[in-house]
Scaffold this active site. Structure first.
Site, PDB file in Angstrom:
ATOM      1  CE1 TYR A 161      -4.722   4.831   5.868  1.00  0.00           C
ATOM      2  CE2 TYR A 161      -6.570   4.891   4.363  1.00  0.00           C
ATOM      3  CZ  TYR A 161      -5.321   4.434   4.696  1.00  0.00           C
ATOM      4  OH  TYR A 161      -4.659   3.591   3.850  1.00  0.00           O
ATOM      5  NE  ARG A 203      -3.181   1.806   5.748  1.00  0.00           N
ATOM      6  CZ  ARG A 203      -3.974   0.787   5.411  1.00  0.00           C
ATOM      7  NH1 ARG A 203      -3.711  -0.428   5.856  1.00  0.00           N
ATOM      8  NH2 ARG A 203      -5.019   0.974   4.639  1.00  0.00           N
ATOM      9  CG  HIS A 225      -6.708   3.711  -2.797  1.00  0.00           C
ATOM     10  ND1 HIS A 225      -6.897   2.375  -3.052  1.00  0.00           N
ATOM     11  CD2 HIS A 225      -5.527   3.778  -2.121  1.00  0.00           C
ATOM     12  CE1 HIS A 225      -5.903   1.669  -2.542  1.00  0.00           C
ATOM     13  NE2 HIS A 225      -5.045   2.501  -1.974  1.00  0.00           N
ATOM     14  CG  PHE A 277       1.784   6.292   2.010  1.00  0.00           C
ATOM     15  CD1 PHE A 277       1.581   5.029   1.466  1.00  0.00           C
ATOM     16  CD2 PHE A 277       0.815   7.267   1.763  1.00  0.00           C
ATOM     17  CE1 PHE A 277       0.459   4.741   0.706  1.00  0.00           C
ATOM     18  CE2 PHE A 277      -0.312   6.984   1.006  1.00  0.00           C
ATOM     19  CZ  PHE A 277      -0.494   5.726   0.483  1.00  0.00           C
ATOM     20  NE  ARG A 327     -11.825   7.640  -1.269  1.00  0.00           N
ATOM     21  CZ  ARG A 327     -13.095   7.891  -1.591  1.00  0.00           C
ATOM     22  NH1 ARG A 327     -13.375   8.536  -2.709  1.00  0.00           N
ATOM     23  NH2 ARG A 327     -14.076   7.505  -0.812  1.00  0.00           N
ATOM     24  CG  ASN A 329      -4.263  -2.355  -1.041  1.00  0.00           C
ATOM     25  OD1 ASN A 329      -5.184  -1.556  -1.208  1.00  0.00           O
ATOM     26  ND2 ASN A 329      -3.013  -1.982  -0.848  1.00  0.00           N
TER      27      ASN A 329
HETATM   28 FE1  HDD Z   1      -3.953   3.892   2.185  1.00  0.00          FE
HETATM   29  C1  HDD Z   1      -6.658   5.466   0.903  1.00  0.00           C
HETATM   30  C2  HDD Z   1      -5.320   0.852   1.369  1.00  0.00           C
HETATM   31  C3  HDD Z   1      -1.073   2.330   3.206  1.00  0.00           C
HETATM   32  C4  HDD Z   1      -2.778   6.823   3.326  1.00  0.00           C
HETATM   33  N1  HDD Z   1      -5.657   3.285   1.287  1.00  0.00           N
HETATM   34  C5  HDD Z   1      -6.666   4.087   0.849  1.00  0.00           C
HETATM   35  C6  HDD Z   1      -7.730   3.290   0.326  1.00  0.00           C
HETATM   36  C7  HDD Z   1      -7.361   1.983   0.451  1.00  0.00           C
HETATM   37  C8  HDD Z   1      -6.043   1.986   1.069  1.00  0.00           C
HETATM   38  C9  HDD Z   1      -8.149   0.775   0.037  1.00  0.00           C
HETATM   39  C10 HDD Z   1      -9.017   3.807  -0.290  1.00  0.00           C
HETATM   40  C11 HDD Z   1     -10.107   3.932   0.729  1.00  0.00           C
HETATM   41  C12 HDD Z   1     -11.392   4.391   0.081  1.00  0.00           C
HETATM   42  O1  HDD Z   1     -11.928   3.625  -0.731  1.00  0.00           O
HETATM   43  O2  HDD Z   1     -11.825   5.501   0.384  1.00  0.00           O
HETATM   44  N2  HDD Z   1      -3.286   1.980   2.191  1.00  0.00           N
HETATM   45  C13 HDD Z   1      -4.049   0.867   1.916  1.00  0.00           C
HETATM   46  C14 HDD Z   1      -3.315  -0.303   2.305  1.00  0.00           C
HETATM   47  C15 HDD Z   1      -2.107   0.108   2.804  1.00  0.00           C
HETATM   48  C16 HDD Z   1      -2.107   1.543   2.748  1.00  0.00           C
HETATM   49  C17 HDD Z   1      -3.824  -1.730   2.181  1.00  0.00           C
HETATM   50  C18 HDD Z   1      -0.983  -0.712   3.346  1.00  0.00           C
HETATM   51  C19 HDD Z   1      -1.146  -1.680   4.178  1.00  0.00           C
HETATM   52  N3  HDD Z   1      -2.227   4.468   3.068  1.00  0.00           N
HETATM   53  C20 HDD Z   1      -1.175   3.672   3.451  1.00  0.00           C
HETATM   54  C21 HDD Z   1      -0.204   4.456   4.181  1.00  0.00           C
HETATM   55  C22 HDD Z   1      -0.698   5.737   4.226  1.00  0.00           C
HETATM   56  C23 HDD Z   1      -1.965   5.723   3.524  1.00  0.00           C
HETATM   57  C24 HDD Z   1       1.071   3.917   4.770  1.00  0.00           C
HETATM   58  C25 HDD Z   1      -0.120   6.974   4.844  1.00  0.00           C
HETATM   59  C26 HDD Z   1       0.801   7.019   5.734  1.00  0.00           C
HETATM   60  N4  HDD Z   1      -4.571   5.820   2.035  1.00  0.00           N
HETATM   61  C27 HDD Z   1      -3.947   6.858   2.627  1.00  0.00           C
HETATM   62  C28 HDD Z   1      -4.693   8.163   2.476  1.00  0.00           C
HETATM   63  C29 HDD Z   1      -5.988   7.698   1.752  1.00  0.00           C
HETATM   64  C30 HDD Z   1      -5.734   6.233   1.505  1.00  0.00           C
HETATM   65  C31 HDD Z   1      -3.908   9.242   1.878  1.00  0.00           C
HETATM   66  C32 HDD Z   1      -6.434   8.491   0.536  1.00  0.00           C
HETATM   67  C33 HDD Z   1      -7.905   8.672   0.664  1.00  0.00           C
HETATM   68  C34 HDD Z   1      -8.215   8.193   2.004  1.00  0.00           C
HETATM   69  O3  HDD Z   1      -7.093   7.788   2.630  1.00  0.00           O
HETATM   70  O4  HDD Z   1      -9.310   8.162   2.521  1.00  0.00           O
HETATM   71  O5  HDD Z   1      -4.929   8.725   3.708  1.00  0.00           O
END
Ligand code: HDD
Length: 717
Positions: free
Chosen positions: A382, A378, A95, A181, A92, A168
């Site tokens: 994802y 978001r 995370h 981001f 990932r 989170n």
């Molecule tokens: Fe995110 C993973 C939580 C903002 C893009 N995020 C990811 C995971 C968590 C969060 C818990 C791990 C999920 C798992 O266990 O597979 N992220 C948050 C929270 C945010 C947040 C609480 C703000 C409120 N995230 C955020 C933004 C973006 C992303 C603004 C992109 C524009 N996040 C991702 C991602 C991930 C990710 C890159 C990496 C792996 C995945 O999604 O599945 O798309």
């Protein structure tokens, strides 16, 4: 780990009905996919099913000495190596490091006044869930206990489809708009020129970003607090962070935030402990979760919602769609309506915990999005990231598959599993297959929000206010928590070697609180500000300090207690305290200078002895919440002479842990901790002095008291 737990004298719970396949639709669905690698009847085959006769030697052309070149024709060898070569998928992008578990979600109060979602209205349901906890910045192999935000992602396998809350353990975020981001993550990840440091925000780029973005101020105050070094995944809150919407059966819409509060209370490490554990046991949180579930101590959270009716959207001084703001409980109370419980460890890490894929865009009828600009982005990100991690058919993987029927005309793509027979792959068609569902039939209806406007890259006025809640958070902390924030910033900025970075950050802190800024500036060599750059409004709010979440009845349940003994220990004290701890649900571990039989003062080497769980070198005090040393002259003398035993006691004392001692061990503890004033009662009553619980004589009462006092001891002082 499981055998360690049993060695600690605990009974592994019989698999209870709550997570059996009969009860959980998700587990029932997974069962046909689960194979047993320990099956004594299974024979090794190739992937194409042919039984193999040899798996250790590549097919070769050999001479009399049995040496010679390997043959490329060997399909078994080629398959084995080829499969190994392709074992990794991209981790990932954030995370990457995490661990997960199965469980269930139940409701004790219907929220039908605000939503029609079955998962939030049907109190007779048990909705299966998979939860993955994570750190944000570190790679997959980094340590669990680093200072970082923790992910708290929940997949609800509802009867109406999957609903994911990707949250989170901190209720706000660094940025307001998803387009930022990549910047915030690039700045936090290891620096690009040398890929240093791993899993840490203590570097120039991270703090440069924080300075350049005043919107991050509130969040970095949280990340410098004890929330970012949780004692356990089981002891932290979970927040959906973004503002979602709920729609009820009448079609009325409200704004909502989702909150999970742990039954065990919110607890943290002290920083020194977290730092050391990162090296001593990088898997500490992963093991802790696994161990609790194996022992039947199922982690539980109360599930709450904060709801704002649509008509009140603009009634607040902050924008309720701004993810850098909390909704203070005084203004929007939390309504606790359900419970999340984790009760089953995964069978295999990769297909379950690694391949689970969450999307904020996964909502079910009755739940919707808001115009929160972070959430909007978001919802794109994802889904997109799962394509590169897992491929287009990722929702067919067993862990991601909904438990309700899935039917559509999305077809093909790499690794397609489903086989759909029939001649059509579109709708409508000449065979009159059923149309999409109506709202009455459970179809997802988009809320008919009125939108009018012009296209522009701008933010509203309220989004530009960045300091009120940073002050609110800091003001609401206890003095101890404030000290920890000061020290955390002292650590982080000390690791920044660019004076521009740490000096400017000290100025920034003067916009939150003058004393905070002065203390940190002194620690890190910034200019000591003489006056506040912004008046502190002095307001506080409940629910921001961790102390607001201490359970009403403190509990020692699931806490790890080390009992230090050597030959000649007092068996009455040892057995009594161990039994009292076990009865209270704690996990006692016997630690001795060697992991060979240890004999009590009442037996010689023909006795039964005790087989310790670990030796003093194998473990460290950091891995336990509390230590207890029973008396016994010879045992205590041996411990006194051991530098490592002294270090155990001193370090535990330094980390403010509850320490118990009885009999001869009282003087040992008092000397080790250099506590000449330690109080010891001669009557045998228990005395609690500086978190050290002692009794000169051992009575059944003192066992109970020792446990009682350890329960009351704080995790941090
Ligand atoms: Fe995110 C993973 C939580 C903002 C893009 N995020 C990811 C995971 C968590 C969060 C818990 C791990 C999920 C798992 O266990 O597979 N992220 C948050 C929270 C945010 C947040 C609480 C703000 C409120 N995230 C955020 C933004 C973006 C992303 C603004 C992109 C524009 N996040 C991702 C991602 C991930 C990710 C890159 C990496 C792996 C995945 O999604 O599945 O798309």
């Amino acid at each position: 780990m499981a055998s360690q737990i049993l060695a600690a004298g605990l009974q592994k719970v019989a698999v209870d009905a709550t997570h059996s396949p009969e009860k959980s639709k998700k587990i029932a669905q997974l069962c046909p996919h689960i194979k047993d690698s320990m099956d004594k009847k299974a024979r090794i085959t190739s992937d194409y099913g042919v039984k193999e006769t040899e798996t250790d030697h590549w097919l070769k052309v050999v001479n009399e000495d049995k040496t010679g070149p390997a043959l490329l024709e060997d399909p078994f060898a080629r398959e084995k190596i080829m499969r190994f070569d392709h074992e990794r998928i991209p981790e990932r992008v954030v995370h990457a490091r995490g661990s997960g578990a199965f469980g269930k979600f139940t409701l004790f109060e219907s929220a039908e006044d605000v939503t029609k979602a079955g998962v939030l209205t049907d109190t007779s349901r048990e909705t299966p869930v998979f939860v993955r906890f994570s750190t944000v910045l570190g790679s997959r192999g980094s340590a669990d206990t680093v200072r970082d935000v923790r992910g708290f992602a929940i997949k609800f396998y509802t009867d109406e489809g999957n609903w994911d809350i990707v949250g989170n353990n901190i209720p706000v975020f660094f940025i307001q708009d998803a387009i930022k981001f990549p910047d915030v993550i690039h700045a936090g990840k290891p620096e690009p020129h040398n890929e240093v440091p791993q899993a840490q925000t203590a570097h120039n780029n991270f703090w440069d970003f924080q300075f350049m973005h005043t919107e991050a101020t509130h969040m970095f105050m949280w990340s410098q607090s004890d929330r970012a070094i949780p004692r356990s995944y089981r002891m932290m809150q979970g927040f959906g962070v973004n503002t979602f919407t709920l729609v009820n059966a009448k079609g009325e819409r409200s704004f909502v935030k989702f909150i999970f509060t742990p039954e065990l209370g919110v607890h943290s490490f002290v920083w020194d402990e977290a730092l050391k554990l990162a090296g001593q046991d990088p898997d500490f949180h992963r093991k802790d979760l696994w161990e609790a579930i194996e022992n039947g101590a199922y982690p539980k959270w109360k599930f709450g919602i904060q709801v704002i009716p649509e008509a009140q959207e603009n009634d607040f001084e902050f924008d309720i769609l701004d993810a850098t703001k909390v909704w203070p409980e005084e203004l929007v109370p939390i309504r606790y309506i359900g419970q999340l419980e984790l009760n089953r460890n995964p069978d295999e890490f990769f297909p379950e915990t690694e391949q689970v894929a969450f999307c904020t865009s996964h909502v079910v009828p009755g739940i919707g999005f808001s115009d929160d600009p972070l959430l909007q982005g978001r919802n794109f990100s994802y889904f997109d990231t799962q394509l590169s991690r897992l491929g287009v058919n990722w929702q067919e993987l067993p862990i991601n598959k909904p438990v309700c029927p899935v039917m559509n005309n999305n077809r093909d793509g790499a690794m397609r599993h489903t086989i759909q027979k029939g001649t059509i792959n579109y709708w409508p068609n000449r065979f009159d297959t059923l149309p999409p569902s109506t709202a009455q039939e459970g179809g997802y209806v988009d809320y008919p929000a009125k939108i009018a406007g012009i296209k522009a890259r701008v933010v509203s006025k309220k989004f530009k206010e960045h300091f009120n809640q940073a002050q609110l958070f800091y003001n609401s902390l206890s003095q101890v928590e404030k000290n920890h924030v000061i020290n955390a910033l002292g650590f982080e900025l000390d690791h920044c070697d660019d004076p521009l970075v740490y000096k400017r950050m000290c100025d920034r802190l003067a916009e939150i609180d003058l004393n905070l800024a002065q203390e940190v500036a002194e620690l890190v060599g910034g200019e000591i500000p003489q006056e506040a750059k912004r008046v502190n409004h002095g307001k506080k709010s409940k629910g921001l300090s961790q102390f607001d979440y201490m359970p009403a009845t403190p509990t020692i349940a699931t806490r790890r207690v080390a009992i230090l003994i050597a030959d000649g220990y007092d068996p009455i004290a040892y057995n009594g305290v161990k039994a009292a701890l076990t009865a209270a649900g704690a996990l006692p571990f016997t630690i001795a200078p060697k992991r060979s039989k240890i004999y009590s003062a009442n037996e010689d080497k023909s006795g039964t002895g005790v087989f310790p769980d670990h030796n003093l070198e194998g473990m460290r005090s950091t891995m336990f919440d509390s230590i207890y040393v029973p008396g016994g002259a010879r045992s205590v003398e041996t411990l006194r002479k051991s530098g490592r035993a002294l270090h155990w006691v001193r370090e535990a004392f330094g980390h403010l842990k509850a320490i118990g001692a009885t009999g001869e061990a009282v003087a040992f503890i008092s000397d080790a901790c250099q506590l000449p004033g330690i109080q010891v009662s001669s009557s045998g009553d228990v005395v609690n002095s500086y978190g050290v619980v002692t009794a000169s004589q051992v009575t059944p009462h003192s066992f109970k008291e020792t446990v009682q006092m350890a329960k009351g001891a704080k995790d941090f002082v």
